[in-house]
Scaffold this motif. Structure first.
Motif, mmCIF file in Angstrom:
data_model
loop_
_atom_site.group_PDB
_atom_site.id
_atom_site.type_symbol
_atom_site.label_atom_id
_atom_site.label_comp_id
_atom_site.label_asym_id
_atom_site.label_seq_id
_atom_site.Cartn_x
_atom_site.Cartn_y
_atom_site.Cartn_z
ATOM 1 N N GLU A 8 -1.915 -0.015 0.065
ATOM 2 C CA GLU A 8 -3.099 -0.126 0.930
ATOM 3 C C GLU A 8 -2.705 -0.643 2.312
ATOM 4 O O GLU A 8 -3.187 -0.151 3.333
ATOM 5 C CB GLU A 8 -4.118 -1.055 0.272
ATOM 6 C CG GLU A 8 -5.518 -0.975 0.863
ATOM 7 C CD GLU A 8 -6.204 0.333 0.537
ATOM 8 O OE1 GLU A 8 -6.931 0.838 1.417
ATOM 9 O OE2 GLU A 8 -6.012 0.870 -0.576
ATOM 10 N N ARG A 9 -1.845 -1.662 2.356
ATOM 11 C CA ARG A 9 -1.415 -2.213 3.633
ATOM 12 C C ARG A 9 -0.643 -1.181 4.452
ATOM 13 O O ARG A 9 -0.875 -1.012 5.647
ATOM 14 C CB ARG A 9 -0.555 -3.459 3.389
ATOM 15 C CG ARG A 9 0.190 -4.000 4.628
ATOM 16 C CD ARG A 9 -0.722 -4.322 5.799
ATOM 17 N NE ARG A 9 -1.741 -5.281 5.457
ATOM 18 C CZ ARG A 9 -1.574 -6.608 5.508
ATOM 19 N NH1 ARG A 9 -0.422 -7.114 5.878
ATOM 20 N NH2 ARG A 9 -2.570 -7.412 5.210
ATOM 21 N N GLY A 46 -2.917 1.427 5.868
ATOM 22 C CA GLY A 46 -3.635 0.926 7.031
ATOM 23 C C GLY A 46 -2.788 0.942 8.291
ATOM 24 O O GLY A 46 -3.291 1.173 9.393
ATOM 25 N N ASP A 47 -1.471 0.713 8.122
ATOM 26 C CA ASP A 47 -0.564 0.719 9.273
ATOM 27 C C ASP A 47 -0.210 2.125 9.725
ATOM 28 O O ASP A 47 -0.107 2.402 10.922
ATOM 29 C CB ASP A 47 0.739 -0.023 8.919
ATOM 30 C CG ASP A 47 0.521 -1.509 8.685
ATOM 31 O OD1 ASP A 47 -0.520 -2.028 9.130
ATOM 32 O OD2 ASP A 47 1.388 -2.142 8.052
ATOM 33 N N PRO A 72 -4.356 4.960 9.545
ATOM 34 C CA PRO A 72 -5.716 4.395 9.593
ATOM 35 C C PRO A 72 -6.757 5.506 9.759
ATOM 36 O O PRO A 72 -6.625 6.378 10.604
ATOM 37 C CB PRO A 72 -5.668 3.490 10.828
ATOM 38 C CG PRO A 72 -4.544 4.025 11.665
ATOM 39 C CD PRO A 72 -3.539 4.574 10.703
ATOM 40 N N GLY A 73 -7.766 5.497 8.913
ATOM 41 C CA GLY A 73 -8.828 6.498 9.012
ATOM 42 C C GLY A 73 -8.521 7.820 8.347
ATOM 43 O O GLY A 73 -9.364 8.722 8.354
ATOM 44 N N ALA A 77 -5.495 8.476 2.001
ATOM 45 C CA ALA A 77 -5.890 7.290 1.241
ATOM 46 C C ALA A 77 -6.293 7.662 -0.179
ATOM 47 O O ALA A 77 -5.910 6.999 -1.148
ATOM 48 C CB ALA A 77 -7.033 6.580 1.959
#
Length: 441
Positions: A318-319, A322-323, A326-327, A332
């Motif tokens: 997840e981290r 996000g890096d 993103p979006g 995801a």
């Protein structure tokens, strides 16, 4: 997603603080200069040697300053030799790393110690957080690390971070800086393994104009540049021996002397050091000064490898998502799939969190899930060029060593003495290689 240690129970105390109960162990000296001496553990690991800083200090002059370490890992006790000059024997067999059974006899120098598992348990504090700065984790190993880092962030004490390559020591250093009172000051990073020794002194301490060829102007070093903030010395184990006394002096006096100057310059800086080497072993082998080690290890934290914290895989993915994306809803959804996460948990991750991040980045870039590099016991490991050269080389060396030892023993009917003679190595050395192979599988 990783089994919980059957010998460690996550509990709350009366004040509502988390801790884990770890089985206690005892050591009793049955032979040697300290015969009759005993030690009872108060946490999940203990060091043994002649230095006063050891948990169990013995007077045996045949032992090393940092002789060995005993730790509870996955519910089992493991002894690890720290590069001692006379080695560590378990039940008469010389080992580099080995599991200990209740009643095992350790031979260290001229001393013999009996290892016993106790009936009681000791408390190891855990953090309530699932993140610390830029680090994430909810597994017991990371919760224990967070508990120490939280305390470290509240002080200016020098911190030493140890752990395998790729475990996130640089991220831990930045996280401590961000969580500390120095967060508004600079974070200056110096990689001691990437700068030639001849240039590193100037990089750390600065130089005066004309101090050497090319020194056209006065230049402050990293210590001065980090004033009011944090200086992160990465790969401190690679620091040249001739520079170690100068670093020790700077840490003790909080002053630096620029190259070409005779005047000390006061510095206000918090120092964090990191290494993928075991510095206790480096001290035993006289590649690292003991006094510098003590000065760096005021607080000491070992970052666990990813294989010991597989419970953290969803948080890490997840981290990284996000890096890196993103979006990106499609990426995801693909990488959060429980089946995919279960597949990740089957991989050995020799490159630890860095290898995982590289893999997630490939998944995002290719819009698909490429196969993981797998170490096949029957064939050579897949070459993963996204890994650093050092990691890829280590993976191949482990594969070669295992295949060589398997074939060597098979050819000599598993006669260790004959196999050692054929390989041109001492029988004790072959025992150490075999013990390391067993514990790494």
């Amino acid at each position: 997603m990783g089994e919980r240690d059957s010998h460690a129970t996550d509990l709350l105390d009366v004040a509502g603080r988390r801790h884990v109960l770890v089985q206690q162990f005892r050591l009793r000296v049955t032979a040697g200069p300290d015969r009759g001496a005993t030690f009872t553990s108060s946490c999940e690991r203990a060091t043994i040697g002649t230095q006063p800083a050891m948990d169990f200090v013995l007077r045996d002059t045949a032992m090393s300053r940092f002789h060995c370490e005993i730790a509870l890992c996955d519910g089992r006790a493991v002894v690890r030799d720290l590069g001692s000059r006379n080695g560590t024997l378990v039940d008469g067999v010389s080992v580099a790393t080995a599991y200990l059974h209740d009643g095992a006899i350790l031979t260290l120098g001229r001393s013999q110690l009996r290892f016993e598992l106790g009936s009681e348990q000791v408390k190891v504090p855990l953090s309530d957080r699932q993140s610390f700065g830029l680090l994430v984790g909810r597994s017991q190993p990371m919760s224990a690390v967070f508990a120490v880092l939280e305390r470290a962030a509240k002080t200016d004490a020098t911190l030493l971070l140890e752990g395998e390559t790729g475990t996130g020591k640089d991220v831990a250093a930045e996280s401590v800086h961000l969580e500390s009172a120095r967060r508004d000051g600079p974070l200056v990073v110096v990689d001691c393994g990437a700068i030639p020794a001849g240039l590193l002194e100037s990089e750390l301490f600065g130089h005066e104009k004309g101090a050497f060829t090319g020194a056209d102007a006065r230049r402050p070093g990293a210590f001065e540049a980090a004033a009011g903030g944090t200086l992160f010395l990465d790969e401190i184990g690679e620091l040249a021996v001739e520079l170690q006394p100068k670093l020790l002096r700077a840490l003790e006096t909080r002053k630096v002397q620029r190259v070409g100057s005779t005047r000390g310059v006061p510095v206000d800086v918090r120092v964090i050091a990191a290494t993928s080497r075991v510095l206790k072993r480096e001290v035993n082998q006289r590649r690292f000064r003991a006094d510098l080690y003590y000065r760096l290890a005021v607080l000491e934290v070992t970052l666990p490898p990813l294989r010991e914290r597989l419970e953290d895989l969803p948080l890490l993915v997840e981290r990284f998502l996000g890096d890196l994306a993103p979006g990106d809803a499609a990426a995801a959804r693909e990488l959060r799939d429980p089946g995919f996460l279960a597949e990740l948990a089957q991989h050995s991750w020799p490159g630890n969190a860095r290898e995982l991040r590289n893999y997630v980045e490939r998944c995002v870039a290719l819009k698909q899930r490429p196969p993981l590099a797998v170490e096949d016991p029957g064939g050579a490991p897949t070459i993963d060029v996204t890994q650093p050269l050092r990691l890829a080389r280590e993976q191949w060396l482990r594969h070669f060593e295992q295949r060589y030892l398997d074939e060597l023993l098979r050819r000599h009917g598993h006669n260790v003495s004959a196999a050692a003679r054929a390989a041109g190595i001492a029988r004790v050395h072959l025992h150490r290689l075999l013990a390391r192979r067993r514990t790494s599988r």
